[in-house]
Structure formats: structure tokens, C-alpha cells
Design a protein around this motif. Sequence first.
Motif, PDB file in Angstrom:
ATOM      1  N   SER A   1      82.861  30.946  18.972  1.00 37.19           N
ATOM      2  CA  SER A   1      83.443  31.905  18.044  1.00 37.19           C
ATOM      3  C   SER A   1      83.429  33.305  18.631  1.00 37.19           C
ATOM      4  O   SER A   1      82.490  33.693  19.306  1.00 37.19           O
ATOM      5  N   LYS A   2      84.490  34.031  18.355  1.00 35.04           N
ATOM      6  CA  LYS A   2      84.606  35.426  18.778  1.00 35.04           C
ATOM      7  C   LYS A   2      85.057  36.234  17.578  1.00 35.04           C
ATOM      8  O   LYS A   2      85.610  35.702  16.619  1.00 35.04           O
ATOM      9  N   THR A   3      84.843  37.535  17.636  1.00 30.45           N
ATOM     10  CA  THR A   3      85.292  38.425  16.569  1.00 30.45           C
ATOM     11  C   THR A   3      86.454  39.257  17.076  1.00 30.45           C
ATOM     12  O   THR A   3      86.397  39.827  18.162  1.00 30.45           O
ATOM     13  N   PHE A   4      87.522  39.295  16.283  1.00 30.89           N
ATOM     14  CA  PHE A   4      88.735  40.028  16.613  1.00 30.89           C
ATOM     15  C   PHE A   4      88.950  41.090  15.548  1.00 30.89           C
ATOM     16  O   PHE A   4      88.738  40.842  14.358  1.00 30.89           O
ATOM     17  N   SER A   5      89.376  42.269  15.951  1.00 32.44           N
ATOM     18  CA  SER A   5      89.640  43.356  15.008  1.00 32.44           C
ATOM     19  C   SER A   5      91.119  43.659  14.993  1.00 32.44           C
ATOM     20  O   SER A   5      91.800  43.563  16.018  1.00 32.44           O
ATOM     21  N   GLY A   6      91.618  44.040  13.819  1.00 31.63           N
ATOM     22  CA  GLY A   6      93.024  44.406  13.707  1.00 31.63           C
ATOM     23  C   GLY A   6      93.454  44.471  12.265  1.00 31.63           C
ATOM     24  O   GLY A   6      92.626  44.500  11.354  1.00 31.63           O
ATOM     25  N   THR A   7      94.760  44.464  12.065  1.00 31.49           N
ATOM     26  CA  THR A   7      95.343  44.536  10.735  1.00 31.49           C
ATOM     27  C   THR A   7      96.073  43.233  10.437  1.00 31.49           C
ATOM     28  O   THR A   7      96.797  42.722  11.296  1.00 31.49           O
TER      29      THR A   7
ATOM     30  N   ALA B   1      98.927  41.102   8.633  1.00 31.29           N
ATOM     31  CA  ALA B   1     100.267  41.276   8.084  1.00 31.29           C
ATOM     32  C   ALA B   1     100.889  39.912   7.826  1.00 31.29           C
ATOM     33  O   ALA B   1     100.562  38.930   8.504  1.00 31.29           O
ATOM     34  N   LYS B   2     101.780  39.865   6.850  1.00 36.14           N
ATOM     35  CA  LYS B   2     102.493  38.619   6.561  1.00 36.14           C
ATOM     36  C   LYS B   2     103.696  38.518   7.484  1.00 36.14           C
ATOM     37  O   LYS B   2     104.405  39.498   7.710  1.00 36.14           O
ATOM     38  N   HIS B   3     103.901  37.338   8.031  1.00 34.54           N
ATOM     39  CA  HIS B   3     105.014  37.079   8.944  1.00 34.54           C
ATOM     40  C   HIS B   3     105.654  35.766   8.501  1.00 34.54           C
ATOM     41  O   HIS B   3     105.185  34.691   8.876  1.00 34.54           O
ATOM     42  N   GLY B   4     106.684  35.846   7.676  1.00 34.01           N
ATOM     43  CA  GLY B   4     107.267  34.626   7.110  1.00 34.01           C
ATOM     44  C   GLY B   4     106.286  34.025   6.117  1.00 34.01           C
ATOM     45  O   GLY B   4     105.815  34.704   5.214  1.00 34.01           O
ATOM     46  N   ASP B   5     105.974  32.759   6.314  1.00 31.47           N
ATOM     47  CA  ASP B   5     104.996  32.082   5.459  1.00 31.47           C
ATOM     48  C   ASP B   5     103.584  32.182   6.014  1.00 31.47           C
ATOM     49  O   ASP B   5     102.646  31.672   5.417  1.00 31.47           O
ATOM     50  N   ASN B   6     103.446  32.805   7.166  1.00 32.03           N
ATOM     51  CA  ASN B   6     102.147  32.875   7.844  1.00 32.03           C
ATOM     52  C   ASN B   6     101.596  34.294   7.849  1.00 32.03           C
ATOM     53  O   ASN B   6     102.302  35.248   7.533  1.00 32.03           O
ATOM     54  N   PHE B   7     100.338  34.390   8.244  1.00 31.26           N
ATOM     55  CA  PHE B   7      99.709  35.693   8.410  1.00 31.26           C
ATOM     56  C   PHE B   7      99.312  35.859   9.867  1.00 31.26           C
ATOM     57  O   PHE B   7      98.919  34.894  10.523  1.00 31.26           O
ATOM     58  N   ILE B   8      99.451  37.099  10.346  1.00 27.48           N
ATOM     59  CA  ILE B   8      99.078  37.390  11.721  1.00 27.48           C
ATOM     60  C   ILE B   8      98.058  38.531  11.739  1.00 27.48           C
ATOM     61  O   ILE B   8      98.013  39.351  10.827  1.00 27.48           O
ATOM     62  N   LEU B   9      97.255  38.538  12.784  1.00 29.64           N
ATOM     63  CA  LEU B   9      96.322  39.630  13.035  1.00 29.64           C
ATOM     64  C   LEU B   9      96.879  40.408  14.213  1.00 29.64           C
ATOM     65  O   LEU B   9      97.107  39.843  15.287  1.00 29.64           O
ATOM     66  N   THR B  10      97.122  41.702  14.013  1.00 31.33           N
ATOM     67  CA  THR B  10      97.658  42.541  15.080  1.00 31.33           C
ATOM     68  C   THR B  10      96.615  43.557  15.493  1.00 31.33           C
ATOM     69  O   THR B  10      96.083  44.291  14.656  1.00 31.33           O
ATOM     70  N   ASP B  11      96.320  43.569  16.781  1.00 31.81           N
ATOM     71  CA  ASP B  11      95.390  44.546  17.349  1.00 31.81           C
ATOM     72  C   ASP B  11      96.227  45.539  18.151  1.00 31.81           C
ATOM     73  O   ASP B  11      96.694  45.229  19.245  1.00 31.81           O
ATOM     74  N   VAL B  12      96.440  46.731  17.593  1.00 29.32           N
ATOM     75  CA  VAL B  12      97.297  47.735  18.218  1.00 29.32           C
ATOM     76  C   VAL B  12      96.699  48.220  19.533  1.00 29.32           C
ATOM     77  O   VAL B  12      97.416  48.432  20.515  1.00 29.32           O
ATOM     78  N   ALA B  13      95.384  48.375  19.588  1.00 24.38           N
ATOM     79  CA  ALA B  13      94.725  48.874  20.801  1.00 24.38           C
ATOM     80  C   ALA B  13      94.964  47.943  21.987  1.00 24.38           C
ATOM     81  O   ALA B  13      95.241  48.401  23.100  1.00 24.38           O
ATOM     82  N   ASP B  14      94.855  46.626  21.753  1.00 24.65           N
ATOM     83  CA  ASP B  14      95.055  45.648  22.832  1.00 24.65           C
ATOM     84  C   ASP B  14      96.501  45.168  22.934  1.00 24.65           C
ATOM     85  O   ASP B  14      96.838  44.406  23.830  1.00 24.65           O
ATOM     86  N   LYS B  15      97.336  45.574  21.972  1.00 22.95           N
ATOM     87  CA  LYS B  15      98.737  45.145  21.917  1.00 22.95           C
ATOM     88  C   LYS B  15      98.848  43.624  21.880  1.00 22.95           C
ATOM     89  O   LYS B  15      99.634  43.015  22.609  1.00 22.95           O
ATOM     90  N   THR B  16      98.010  43.001  21.032  1.00 26.43           N
ATOM     91  CA  THR B  16      98.031  41.544  20.894  1.00 26.43           C
ATOM     92  C   THR B  16      98.169  41.167  19.429  1.00 26.43           C
ATOM     93  O   THR B  16      97.765  41.909  18.542  1.00 26.43           O
ATOM     94  N   SER B  17      98.754  40.012  19.210  1.00 23.53           N
ATOM     95  CA  SER B  17      98.870  39.451  17.864  1.00 23.53           C
ATOM     96  C   SER B  17      98.501  37.986  17.915  1.00 23.53           C
ATOM     97  O   SER B  17      98.808  37.298  18.893  1.00 23.53           O
ATOM     98  N   TYR B  18      97.839  37.535  16.866  1.00 27.51           N
ATOM     99  CA  TYR B  18      97.437  36.135  16.752  1.00 27.51           C
ATOM    100  C   TYR B  18      97.865  35.599  15.399  1.00 27.51           C
ATOM    101  O   TYR B  18      97.765  36.287  14.385  1.00 27.51           O
TER     102      TYR B  18
END
Length: 102
Positions: A39-45, A47-64
Motif C-alpha cells: 500500500s502507498k499513499t497518494f495525494s491529490g484532488t 474528480a468525477k470522470h464519466g461514471d468513474n472517479f479519478i485522483l489528480t495530483d497536479v504537482a506530479d502531473k499524474t492521474s489515477y
Amino acid sequence: MKQIVLSVAGALLVLTASPMIGRATAPPSSMQQQSEQQSKTFSGTIAKHGDNFILTDVADKTSYMLDDAQKASQYEGKKVKVTGTVDVASNTIHVESIEEAA
């Protein structure tokens, strides 16, 4: 003649048994990857993307993609810390917990 047949049979037995011994001692690579995932901890905001939710980390420019929409929906638009494991092939976090960032 019996000695030749026995020698050939013995050699075939050794040759066919050798690959099996190698396979039995080493777990498949997919099993090794699963056991190594921690397990790892990810930080971000979130957001809803269609029927799914994503975590966006602006600092790392990554989304999951987050695999637990029920948990994620409570934090839509908020900065959070998500704990879970990443499936690199699908870029998805298998969510264990989500908490609002302080």
C-alpha cells in the motif's frame, strides 16, 4: 540390450524431471509482483470522470482511476490522501481508504 533401454529411460526421466524442479522452486512472476505490491499513499484532488472517479495530483502531473466509486464520491472536488495499491497496467488505484487532506 536391457542396459541400453534402462539407460535411455533413465536419461529421459532426468531430462523431463529437471524443468519441473525449476518451475516448482520459482513462483511465477505475476505472483511475485502481487506479493511485492504494498500500500502507498497518494495525494491529490478527486474528480468525477464519466461514471468513474479519478485522483489528480497536479504537482506530479499524474492521474489515477479509483476503483471504489462509493468511497470516492464522498470526496468529489476535495483534496485527499488515498491509500491503496496501484495496478500499473490500468493506472488504477485499488482503494483501501480515503481521508480529507489537512
